[in-house]
Design a protein around this motif. Sequence first.
Motif, PDB file in Angstrom:
ATOM      1  N   VAL A 170       0.875  -1.165   0.000  1.00 55.11           N
ATOM      2  CA  VAL A 170       0.000   0.000   0.000  1.00 55.11           C
ATOM      3  C   VAL A 170       0.916   1.220   0.000  1.00 55.11           C
ATOM      4  CG1 VAL A 170      -1.792   1.284   1.241  1.00 55.11           C
ATOM      5  CG2 VAL A 170      -1.799  -1.231   1.276  1.00 55.11           C
ATOM      6  N   GLU A 171       0.990   1.896  -1.142  1.00 57.43           N
ATOM      7  CA  GLU A 171       1.871   3.050  -1.273  1.00 57.43           C
ATOM      8  C   GLU A 171       1.190   4.317  -0.771  1.00 57.43           C
ATOM      9  OE1 GLU A 171       4.404   1.378  -5.084  1.00 57.43           O
ATOM     10  OE2 GLU A 171       3.023   3.045  -5.407  1.00 57.43           O
ATOM     11  N   ASN A 172       2.000   5.347  -0.603  1.00 55.70           N
ATOM     12  CA  ASN A 172       1.523   6.618  -0.103  1.00 55.70           C
ATOM     13  C   ASN A 172       2.314   7.712  -0.797  1.00 55.70           C
ATOM     14  OD1 ASN A 172       1.509   8.972   1.888  1.00 55.70           O
ATOM     15  ND2 ASN A 172       0.048   7.569   2.840  1.00 55.70           N
ATOM     16  N   ALA A 173       1.702   8.858  -1.039  1.00 57.29           N
ATOM     17  CA  ALA A 173       2.406   9.965  -1.684  1.00 57.29           C
ATOM     18  C   ALA A 173       3.649  10.365  -0.889  1.00 57.29           C
ATOM     19  CB  ALA A 173       1.479  11.166  -1.853  1.00 57.29           C
ATOM     20  N   ALA A 174       3.610  10.193   0.422  1.00 56.52           N
ATOM     21  CA  ALA A 174       4.800  10.378   1.259  1.00 56.52           C
ATOM     22  C   ALA A 174       5.470   9.005   1.337  1.00 56.52           C
ATOM     23  CB  ALA A 174       4.412  10.888   2.640  1.00 56.52           C
ATOM     24  N   TYR A 175       6.373   8.739   0.408  1.00 61.92           N
ATOM     25  CA  TYR A 175       6.930   7.401   0.203  1.00 61.92           C
ATOM     26  C   TYR A 175       7.328   6.630   1.468  1.00 61.92           C
ATOM     27  CZ  TYR A 175       7.071   8.522  -4.774  1.00 61.92           C
ATOM     28  OH  TYR A 175       6.740   8.862  -6.043  1.00 61.92           O
ATOM     29  N   PRO A 176       7.936   7.231   2.454  1.00 64.92           N
ATOM     30  CA  PRO A 176       8.376   6.410   3.590  1.00 64.92           C
ATOM     31  C   PRO A 176       7.252   5.772   4.391  1.00 64.92           C
ATOM     32  CG  PRO A 176       9.461   8.558   3.608  1.00 64.92           C
ATOM     33  CD  PRO A 176       8.406   8.612   2.562  1.00 64.92           C
ATOM     34  N   VAL A 177       6.028   6.240   4.220  1.00 63.03           N
ATOM     35  CA  VAL A 177       4.948   5.686   5.037  1.00 63.03           C
ATOM     36  C   VAL A 177       4.144   4.608   4.302  1.00 63.03           C
ATOM     37  CG1 VAL A 177       4.773   7.677   6.550  1.00 63.03           C
ATOM     38  CG2 VAL A 177       3.344   7.570   4.515  1.00 63.03           C
ATOM     39  N   GLY A 178       4.627   4.134   3.186  1.00 66.76           N
ATOM     40  CA  GLY A 178       3.984   3.010   2.513  1.00 66.76           C
ATOM     41  C   GLY A 178       4.187   1.736   3.320  1.00 66.76           C
ATOM     42  N   THR A 179       3.448   0.705   2.972  1.00 68.76           N
ATOM     43  CA  THR A 179       3.516  -0.574   3.671  1.00 68.76           C
ATOM     44  C   THR A 179       3.807  -1.687   2.682  1.00 68.76           C
ATOM     45  OG1 THR A 179       1.871   0.209   5.258  1.00 68.76           O
ATOM     46  CG2 THR A 179       2.256  -2.158   5.184  1.00 68.76           C
ATOM     47  N   CYS A 180       4.748  -2.537   3.017  1.00 66.24           N
ATOM     48  CA  CYS A 180       5.081  -3.690   2.178  1.00 66.24           C
ATOM     49  C   CYS A 180       4.022  -4.786   2.335  1.00 66.24           C
ATOM     50  CB  CYS A 180       6.437  -4.257   2.573  1.00 66.24           C
ATOM     51  SG  CYS A 180       7.820  -3.141   2.288  1.00 66.24           S
ATOM     52  N   ALA A 181       3.910  -5.621   1.330  1.00 69.86           N
ATOM     53  CA  ALA A 181       2.958  -6.730   1.367  1.00 69.86           C
ATOM     54  C   ALA A 181       3.238  -7.681   2.525  1.00 69.86           C
ATOM     55  CB  ALA A 181       3.001  -7.487   0.036  1.00 69.86           C
ATOM     56  N   GLU A 182       4.520  -7.957   2.775  1.00 73.94           N
ATOM     57  CA  GLU A 182       4.889  -8.865   3.865  1.00 73.94           C
ATOM     58  C   GLU A 182       4.430  -8.308   5.208  1.00 73.94           C
ATOM     59  OE1 GLU A 182       8.331  -9.002   0.836  1.00 73.94           O
ATOM     60  OE2 GLU A 182       6.804  -7.579   1.493  1.00 73.94           O
ATOM     61  N   ALA A 183       4.610  -6.987   5.385  1.00 78.26           N
ATOM     62  CA  ALA A 183       4.171  -6.361   6.634  1.00 78.26           C
ATOM     63  C   ALA A 183       2.661  -6.467   6.784  1.00 78.26           C
ATOM     64  CB  ALA A 183       4.617  -4.900   6.668  1.00 78.26           C
ATOM     65  N   GLY A 184       1.934  -6.326   5.682  1.00 80.80           N
ATOM     66  CA  GLY A 184       0.482  -6.461   5.730  1.00 80.80           C
ATOM     67  C   GLY A 184       0.046  -7.864   6.121  1.00 80.80           C
ATOM     68  N   ALA A 185       0.710  -8.868   5.572  1.00 80.35           N
ATOM     69  CA  ALA A 185       0.371 -10.258   5.906  1.00 80.35           C
ATOM     70  C   ALA A 185       0.690 -10.555   7.368  1.00 80.35           C
ATOM     71  CB  ALA A 185       1.123 -11.217   4.985  1.00 80.35           C
ATOM     72  N   ILE A 186       1.811 -10.038   7.846  1.00 81.37           N
ATOM     73  CA  ILE A 186       2.183 -10.249   9.249  1.00 81.37           C
ATOM     74  C   ILE A 186       1.182  -9.548  10.163  1.00 81.37           C
ATOM     75  CG2 ILE A 186       3.929  -9.703  11.002  1.00 81.37           C
ATOM     76  CD1 ILE A 186       6.035 -10.192   8.705  1.00 81.37           C
ATOM     77  N   ALA A 187       0.774  -8.339   9.801  1.00 84.00           N
ATOM     78  CA  ALA A 187      -0.221  -7.620  10.607  1.00 84.00           C
ATOM     79  C   ALA A 187      -1.549  -8.375  10.632  1.00 84.00           C
ATOM     80  CB  ALA A 187      -0.418  -6.206  10.072  1.00 84.00           C
ATOM     81  N   ALA A 188      -1.953  -8.930   9.491  1.00 80.46           N
ATOM     82  CA  ALA A 188      -3.196  -9.710   9.445  1.00 80.46           C
ATOM     83  C   ALA A 188      -3.093 -10.928  10.352  1.00 80.46           C
ATOM     84  CB  ALA A 188      -3.507 -10.123   8.008  1.00 80.46           C
ATOM     85  N   MET A 189      -1.929 -11.590  10.345  1.00 81.20           N
ATOM     86  CA  MET A 189      -1.720 -12.748  11.214  1.00 81.20           C
ATOM     87  C   MET A 189      -1.820 -12.331  12.681  1.00 81.20           C
ATOM     88  SD  MET A 189       1.699 -15.065  11.833  1.00 81.20           S
ATOM     89  CE  MET A 189       2.522 -13.698  12.672  1.00 81.20           C
ATOM     90  N   ALA A 190      -1.123 -11.262  13.045  1.00 78.74           N
ATOM     91  CA  ALA A 190      -1.139 -10.813  14.434  1.00 78.74           C
ATOM     92  C   ALA A 190      -2.542 -10.409  14.868  1.00 78.74           C
ATOM     93  CB  ALA A 190      -0.157  -9.656  14.625  1.00 78.74           C
ATOM     94  N   ALA A 191      -3.276  -9.723  13.983  1.00 73.79           N
ATOM     95  CA  ALA A 191      -4.637  -9.310  14.308  1.00 73.79           C
ATOM     96  C   ALA A 191      -5.562 -10.503  14.528  1.00 73.79           C
ATOM     97  CB  ALA A 191      -5.197  -8.411  13.202  1.00 73.79           C
ATOM     98  N   ALA A 192      -5.255 -11.617  13.859  1.00 71.41           N
ATOM     99  CA  ALA A 192      -6.054 -12.841  14.009  1.00 71.41           C
ATOM    100  C   ALA A 192      -5.589 -13.684  15.195  1.00 71.41           C
ATOM    101  CB  ALA A 192      -5.992 -13.658  12.724  1.00 71.41           C
ATOM    102  N   GLY A 193      -4.535 -13.238  15.871  1.00 68.44           N
ATOM    103  CA  GLY A 193      -4.044 -13.961  17.040  1.00 68.44           C
ATOM    104  C   GLY A 193      -2.849 -14.850  16.777  1.00 68.44           C
ATOM    105  N   GLY A 194      -2.377 -14.912  15.533  1.00 67.25           N
ATOM    106  CA  GLY A 194      -1.217 -15.740  15.210  1.00 67.25           C
ATOM    107  C   GLY A 194       0.066 -15.117  15.722  1.00 67.25           C
TER     108      GLY A 194
END
Length: 136
Positions: A45-69
């Motif tokens: 997920v990119e952002n016009a302010a480049y440093p605040v974008g999110t990588c796909a791997e970080a998104g998958a890890i966040a989804a895992m953590a949010a689900a309790g993994g």
Amino acid sequence: MSPELALLFEAALAAQARAYAPYSGFPVGAALRDADGAVHAGCNVENAAYPVGTCAEAGAIAAMAAAGGRGIAEMLVLGPGPGLVTPCGACRQRIREFAGPDVIIHVADGAGVRAAFTLATLLPESFGPENLGRHV
């Protein structure tokens, strides 16, 4: 391709299709299987302010953590282009927080899996939770 790896591939491919990459035009999807066997996916997920974008791997890890993994058993990263799309340095460390050195990271494009690496190969002699008295 094993059925488990096929599930990761399909989840990463679906996530890649939903990536928000208007600046780079480089959509990436990632999927992981947690220690309990559940599959979690993420996209960049990119952002016009480049440093605040999110990588796909970080998104998958966040989804895992949010689900309790709390443990990654296997991961797949899927991106376009002729080169292998491996996790960036920051994501290698993010993965390390939830995975041991022997966890396999598959690298794919839309046609299929192109390579597989252990986390130790991608991040040798890494610093992880056990360095602070915790275990993955």
